[in-house]
Design an enzyme around this catalytic site. Structure first.
Site, PDB file in Angstrom:
ATOM      1  N   GLU A  49       0.842  -1.205   0.000  1.00 50.27           N
ATOM      2  CA  GLU A  49       0.000   0.000   0.000  1.00 50.27           C
ATOM      3  C   GLU A  49       0.877   1.254   0.000  1.00 50.27           C
ATOM      4  O   GLU A  49       0.620   2.214  -0.742  1.00 50.27           O
ATOM      5  CB  GLU A  49      -0.905  -0.011   1.231  1.00 50.27           C
ATOM      6  N   ASP A  53       0.844   3.825  -3.179  1.00 50.50           N
ATOM      7  CA  ASP A  53       0.475   5.227  -2.994  1.00 50.50           C
ATOM      8  C   ASP A  53       1.449   6.143  -3.725  1.00 50.50           C
ATOM      9  O   ASP A  53       1.043   7.106  -4.396  1.00 50.50           O
ATOM     10  CB  ASP A  53       0.448   5.553  -1.499  1.00 50.50           C
ATOM     11  N   GLU A 125      -4.399   0.617  -3.565  1.00 52.75           N
ATOM     12  CA  GLU A 125      -3.013   1.099  -3.587  1.00 52.75           C
ATOM     13  C   GLU A 125      -2.040  -0.069  -3.540  1.00 52.75           C
ATOM     14  O   GLU A 125      -1.000  -0.046  -4.222  1.00 52.75           O
ATOM     15  CB  GLU A 125      -2.776   2.051  -2.415  1.00 52.75           C
TER      16      GLU A 125
END
Length: 233
Positions: A49, A53, A125
């Protein structure tokens, strides 16, 4: 990973018509920390994640930089934030039915974890991060641009003939007050003036626009603000 899970993930990925990726990495991207804890797994999707991102931000920032050469940094920042925010990620995740693929702990499963916005946004993400690790930046870019096409098309829509009227109609449809325009800067000699206009809603700056006349600058500000508000939905 058993055959059923592998087929499930393969079916998910095939819808994008992109080169194959590491399904183990995709599986990890869909593994919630509660599942990893209950099954004593060495990892979950949190690190992916974090990576996803950053990749998402870079892809969207590059797209905006290339497609909006006249917009100042502040507007580009707001537009990027509108595309990569949790609400936008959740819309994409629900459209792709990512919740059906999540591996959740029992408590998270029974408390509605498959539809929890934070879980869906985190998983999206993480998926982007896994695609990047498996296929590199170009594959991750192609994936991001494909799944975020609706949001990016709204931002790229330059067909608003009367953007000020369109913006006013939109905010009124949302039950909010009228927008206000202000000229923030002007420069140049009288025969070649330049203007920067800002459009405000409830004293909050929505967007700015540049033009060779005050009206042109206001129209550009309205166009940018309308795109942002539509993406944020």
């Amino acid at each position: 990973m058993d055959n059923k899970r592998q087929e499930q993930l393969q079916h998910f990925w095939e819808q994008f018509h992109l080169p194959a990726i590491d399904l183990e990495g995709l599986d990890l991207a869909l593994t919630h920390p509660t599942y990893a804890f209950e099954h004593h797994l060495p990892g979950d999707n949190q690190r992916l994640e974090f990576l996803g991102d950053a990749v998402l931000g870079l892809v969207v920032a590059t797209y905006l930089y290339q497609h909006f050469p006249q917009l100042p940094e502040g507007d580009l920042t707001r537009m990027r934030a509108a595309v990569v925010c949790e609400a936008s990620l959740v819309k994409v995740a629900r459209r792709l039915r990512v919740g059906d693929l999540l591996r959740l702990g029992q408590g998270e499963e029974h408390s509605g974890g498959r539809e929890r916005p934070s879980n869906l946004a985190d998983a999206m993400e993480a998926i982007i991060g896994s695609v990047y690790l498996s296929g590199g930046y170009e594959l991750a870019r192609d994936f991001v641009l494909q799944i975020f096409t609706p949001a990016l098309e709204i931002l790229s829509d330059t067909s608003f003939i009367d953007s000020k009227s369109a913006l006013q109609e939109f905010v009124q449809s949302q039950g909010t007050e009228n927008v206000v325009y202000k000229i923030l800067e002007e420069w140049g000699p009288d025969h070649a003036k330049g203007y920067k206009a800002g459009v405000f809603l409830k004293n909050r700056l929505l967007a700015t626009g540049l033009g060779h006349s005050k009206k042109e600058a206001e129209r550009e500000a309205a166009r940018a603000a309308l795109a942002l508000l539509k993406v944020q939905g």
